[in-house]
Design a protein around this motif. Structure first.
Motif, mmCIF file in Angstrom:
data_model
loop_
_atom_site.group_PDB
_atom_site.id
_atom_site.type_symbol
_atom_site.label_atom_id
_atom_site.label_comp_id
_atom_site.label_asym_id
_atom_site.label_seq_id
_atom_site.Cartn_x
_atom_site.Cartn_y
_atom_site.Cartn_z
ATOM 1 N N HIS A 235 0.823 -1.205 0.000
ATOM 2 C CA HIS A 235 0.000 0.000 0.000
ATOM 3 C C HIS A 235 0.860 1.259 0.000
ATOM 4 O O HIS A 235 0.524 2.258 -0.656
ATOM 5 N N GLU A 236 1.979 1.226 0.700
ATOM 6 C CA GLU A 236 2.876 2.389 0.724
ATOM 7 C C GLU A 236 3.489 2.648 -0.652
ATOM 8 O O GLU A 236 3.635 3.805 -1.080
ATOM 9 N N GLN A 237 3.833 1.583 -1.368
ATOM 10 C CA GLN A 237 4.394 1.758 -2.705
ATOM 11 C C GLN A 237 3.374 2.338 -3.676
ATOM 12 O O GLN A 237 3.714 3.165 -4.532
ATOM 13 N N VAL A 238 2.127 1.932 -3.548
ATOM 14 C CA VAL A 238 1.081 2.489 -4.418
ATOM 15 C C VAL A 238 0.893 3.977 -4.150
ATOM 16 O O VAL A 238 0.788 4.797 -5.079
ATOM 17 N N GLU A 239 0.864 4.366 -2.878
ATOM 18 C CA GLU A 239 0.719 5.785 -2.544
ATOM 19 C C GLU A 239 1.921 6.596 -3.028
ATOM 20 O O GLU A 239 1.767 7.717 -3.539
ATOM 21 N N GLN A 240 3.119 6.041 -2.897
ATOM 22 C CA GLN A 240 4.312 6.751 -3.351
ATOM 23 C C GLN A 240 4.293 6.931 -4.870
ATOM 24 O O GLN A 240 4.667 8.000 -5.383
ATOM 25 N N GLU A 241 3.825 5.922 -5.581
ATOM 26 C CA GLU A 241 3.743 6.046 -7.044
ATOM 27 C C GLU A 241 2.725 7.100 -7.445
ATOM 28 O O GLU A 241 2.965 7.884 -8.380
ATOM 29 N N GLU A 242 1.600 7.156 -6.760
ATOM 30 C CA GLU A 242 0.603 8.188 -7.063
ATOM 31 C C GLU A 242 1.154 9.582 -6.801
ATOM 32 O O GLU A 242 0.890 10.521 -7.566
ATOM 33 N N ILE A 243 1.926 9.718 -5.727
ATOM 34 C CA ILE A 243 2.534 11.031 -5.425
ATOM 35 C C ILE A 243 3.538 11.422 -6.510
ATOM 36 O O ILE A 243 3.576 12.581 -6.965
ATOM 37 N N LEU A 244 4.333 10.452 -6.956
ATOM 38 C CA LEU A 244 5.310 10.744 -8.006
ATOM 39 C C LEU A 244 4.628 11.119 -9.318
ATOM 40 O O LEU A 244 5.085 12.029 -10.031
ATOM 41 N N ILE A 245 3.530 10.453 -9.648
ATOM 42 C CA ILE A 245 2.801 10.789 -10.874
ATOM 43 C C ILE A 245 2.220 12.199 -10.788
ATOM 44 O O ILE A 245 2.270 12.977 -11.756
ATOM 45 N N ALA A 246 1.681 12.551 -9.612
ATOM 46 C CA ALA A 246 1.147 13.904 -9.444
ATOM 47 C C ALA A 246 2.256 14.954 -9.546
ATOM 48 O O ALA A 246 2.068 16.012 -10.183
ATOM 49 N N GLU A 247 3.422 14.684 -8.959
ATOM 50 C CA GLU A 247 4.542 15.623 -9.068
ATOM 51 C C GLU A 247 5.033 15.748 -10.505
ATOM 52 O O GLU A 247 5.401 16.837 -10.954
ATOM 53 N N LEU A 248 5.041 14.628 -11.222
ATOM 54 C CA LEU A 248 5.462 14.680 -12.624
ATOM 55 C C LEU A 248 4.521 15.548 -13.453
ATOM 56 O O LEU A 248 4.972 16.335 -14.304
ATOM 57 N N LYS A 249 3.226 15.450 -13.207
ATOM 58 C CA LYS A 249 2.268 16.294 -13.927
ATOM 59 C C LYS A 249 2.493 17.768 -13.602
ATOM 60 O O LYS A 249 2.409 18.632 -14.488
ATOM 61 N N LYS A 250 2.794 18.067 -12.319
ATOM 62 C CA LYS A 250 3.057 19.463 -11.956
ATOM 63 C C LYS A 250 4.319 19.985 -12.635
ATOM 64 O O LYS A 250 4.364 21.130 -13.106
ATOM 65 N N ILE A 251 5.352 19.141 -12.693
ATOM 66 C CA ILE A 251 6.601 19.561 -13.346
ATOM 67 C C ILE A 251 6.368 19.840 -14.823
ATOM 68 O O ILE A 251 6.851 20.841 -15.382
ATOM 69 N N GLU A 252 5.619 18.955 -15.493
ATOM 70 C CA GLU A 252 5.332 19.176 -16.913
ATOM 71 C C GLU A 252 4.511 20.435 -17.117
ATOM 72 O O GLU A 252 4.729 21.180 -18.087
ATOM 73 N N LEU A 253 3.560 20.696 -16.209
ATOM 74 C CA LEU A 253 2.751 21.910 -16.330
ATOM 75 C C LEU A 253 3.602 23.162 -16.148
ATOM 76 O O LEU A 253 3.471 24.142 -16.907
ATOM 77 N N ARG A 254 4.485 23.148 -15.147
ATOM 78 C CA ARG A 254 5.364 24.308 -14.949
ATOM 79 C C ARG A 254 6.314 24.491 -16.126
ATOM 80 O O ARG A 254 6.633 25.625 -16.514
ATOM 81 N N LYS A 255 6.762 23.391 -16.721
ATOM 82 C CA LYS A 255 7.648 23.495 -17.876
ATOM 83 C C LYS A 255 6.930 24.160 -19.050
ATOM 84 O O LYS A 255 7.491 25.021 -19.739
ATOM 85 N N LYS A 256 5.677 23.772 -19.274
ATOM 86 C CA LYS A 256 4.914 24.393 -20.356
ATOM 87 C C LYS A 256 4.692 25.873 -20.095
ATOM 88 O O LYS A 256 4.752 26.691 -21.009
ATOM 89 N N GLU A 257 4.425 26.217 -18.825
ATOM 90 C CA GLU A 257 4.224 27.631 -18.508
ATOM 91 C C GLU A 257 5.496 28.438 -18.734
ATOM 92 O O GLU A 257 5.453 29.559 -19.249
ATOM 93 N N ARG A 258 6.652 27.879 -18.337
ATOM 94 C CA ARG A 258 7.921 28.586 -18.569
ATOM 95 C C ARG A 258 8.185 28.771 -20.054
ATOM 96 O O ARG A 258 8.620 29.839 -20.489
ATOM 97 N N GLU A 259 7.934 27.741 -20.842
ATOM 98 C CA GLU A 259 8.148 27.869 -22.284
ATOM 99 C C GLU A 259 7.237 28.925 -22.887
ATOM 100 O O GLU A 259 7.651 29.697 -23.757
ATOM 101 N N LYS A 260 5.978 28.961 -22.421
ATOM 102 C CA LYS A 260 5.052 29.960 -22.944
ATOM 103 C C LYS A 260 5.496 31.378 -22.568
ATOM 104 O O LYS A 260 5.426 32.309 -23.381
ATOM 105 N N LYS A 261 5.973 31.534 -21.323
ATOM 106 C CA LYS A 261 6.441 32.854 -20.908
ATOM 107 C C LYS A 261 7.679 33.280 -21.689
ATOM 108 O O LYS A 261 7.829 34.454 -22.045
ATOM 109 N N GLN A 262 8.565 32.340 -21.981
ATOM 110 C CA GLN A 262 9.741 32.668 -22.780
ATOM 111 C C GLN A 262 9.349 33.107 -24.188
ATOM 112 O O GLN A 262 9.901 34.069 -24.730
ATOM 113 N N GLN A 263 8.381 32.412 -24.774
ATOM 114 C CA GLN A 263 7.922 32.809 -26.105
ATOM 115 C C GLN A 263 7.282 34.192 -26.087
ATOM 116 O O GLN A 263 7.536 35.019 -26.969
#
Length: 455
Positions: A235-263
């Motif tokens: 159960h702990e591994q499943v929760e950790q994987e869900e947290i990592l997936i959520a963090e990955l989505k946030k990182i990708e979203l911030r990356k897109k925002e930075r690219e848009k601001k640079q453009q």
């Protein structure tokens, strides 16, 4: 004339003369008469009875509007017995063609179907399992890991259980023969079938291409291993994987925002450079009418894109005043100093406040030179606001990155690196992409635009 009046009053033609008594008399066709023999059943409401039997065309054949056990409304049902004789049924035996032991089974069946084939025998489908001779096996099918007895046992089980390899694996004699997995059994079976197909196709049809079955046993083993690992997670591994997936989505979203601001920032810089180049060219050429038209149309190359950070209009804001003064037909020059509708009320009030601080009238005398200079000044103010909003956005992002780095504990960092040095280097790596190369140029543009607005 009388016939027209009869048509208008819907009176039958050719009857009696049109008098007051004949017109006031009731129409015999429209009178509603109910069958005196149809009486309202006891317990039925009057409204329901009126719905059922008010129409004379239905008569007594009307059915009930509510579901009943009878087919004739509220009347007592009567048994309707046909004149034909009842079909005879007989207890008779039958054999199932799918069984090879000749077992006799019994069931009820119509007497007319006696002697016919069992109707469900058409569903008895069997898979054709190839067979081989000892010569073919010794010459083409022999393997080091498999003996002929084990191969014969495998093919006998395949014929018996129609390639249900889960059952075949359960019934396989693992004690007498080497213990095998389901993938091993399937791999050996399909390998033998493919080799037999190649041999017989080459022998009977020459150079024809045989139909082979593709089975990747290694891929199946890896797939089942991955499924087993996935199933055995805690159960702990499943929760950790869900947290990592959520963090990955946030990182990708911030990356897109930075690219848009640079453009967006790059568009602002391009628009400012084009505005400066256009102003220098117009100063050299003078204030001729043809040059003024060129000045109003050239800067539109920098249009497009949204504003960065604080929600500015981006590249469009740099040329919005020059592109707005286009008009077809006759127009007044004072219309060219109006505030364009594409600028929001909030920005319009900020621009007006800046003009008041610079002691510039909001409604100047609209001469040609004053109109051009007035629009140029508002364009520079709008560009300055966009750059300021972009700078505030970048500063906010840098501060948020600093707070994130400060929240990291010093124990997680390498011992040979000091915390201050590591935080500084990590921060520089996070904000350096697309930001350090144009920092000096942006600062120079902001200072130049502000000085020009102050003049």
């Amino acid at each position: 004339m009388n016939e027209d009046v009869r048509d208008i009053l819907d009176v039958e033609r050719g009857g009696t003369a049109l008098t007051k008594e004949s017109l006031m008399a009731p129409d015999p066709k429209k009178s509603r008469r109910t069958d005196p023999s149809m009486k309202r059943p006891q317990g039925m409401h009057r409204e329901v009875f009126a719905l059922l039997y008010s129409d004379s065309s239905r008569g007594s054949n009307s059915s009930s509007i509510v579901p009943t056990d009878t087919g004739s409304g509220y009347r007592q049902p009567r048994a309707r017995l046909g004149q034909n004789r009842v079909r005879a049924w007989k207890w008779m035996g039958f054999t199932n063609p799918a069984r090879k032991d000749g077992a006799m089974l019994y069931h009820w069946r119509r007497a007319t179907d006696e002697g016919k084939e069992y109707p469900y025998s058409r569903f008895n489908k069997s898979i054709e399992i190839p067979s081989y001779t000892a010569e073919e096996y010794n010459k083409h099918l022999s393997e080091d890991q498999w003996t002929k007895e084990a191969t014969d046992h495998l093919f006998d089980l395949c014929r018996q259980f129609d390639l249900r390899f889960t059952v075949i694996h359960d019934r396989f004699d693992h004690d007498k023969h080497k213990r095998r997995s389901i993938e091993d059994l399937k791999e050996h079976y399909y390998s033998v079938c493919n080799r037999l197909n190649k041999i017989r196709t080459a022998r009977e049809m020459g150079g024809a291409t045989p139909e082979l079955v593709a089975y990747d046993a290694e891929h199946e083993r890896k797939r089942k291993l991955q499924l087993e690992r996935l199933y055995n997670r805690s159960h702990e591994q499943v929760e950790q994987e869900e947290i990592l997936i959520a963090e990955l989505k946030k990182i990708e979203l911030r990356k897109k925002e930075r690219e848009k601001k640079q453009q967006d920032l790059q568009k602002l810089i391009t628009a400012a450079e084009q505005s400066t180049e256009t102003g220098q060219k117009m100063t050299k050429r003078g204030a001729s009418s043809s040059n003024k038209k060129t000045r109003t149309t050239t800067p539109q190359k920098g249009s497009g894109g949204g504003g960065g950070g604080g929600g500015g209009s981006g590249g469009d804001s740099a040329v919005v005043f020059r592109s707005y003064d286009k008009s077809s037909g006759v127009s007044l020059r004072s219309s060219k100093v109006k505030m364009p509708p594409s600028i929001g009320q909030k920005k319009a009030k900020i621009i007006e406040q800046c003009l008041e601080d610079l002691h510039v009238s909001l409604h100047p005398m609209p001469t040609e030179q004053i109109t051009l200079d007035y629009n140029e000044l508002r364009t520079e103010i709008l560009l300055l606001l966009d750059l300021k909003a972009t700078r505030d956005s970048w500063e906010f992002e840098v501060q948020s990155l600093k707070h994130r780095l400060e929240s990291v504990s010093a124990e997680k960092l390498p011992r040979d690196i000091t915390p201050h040095h590591s935080k500084k280097s990590a921060l520089s790596d996070l904000v350096a992409s697309g930001h350090s190369s144009g920092r000096k140029r942006r600062n120079a543009l902001v200072d130049g635009a502000y000085k020009k607005a102050r003049k």
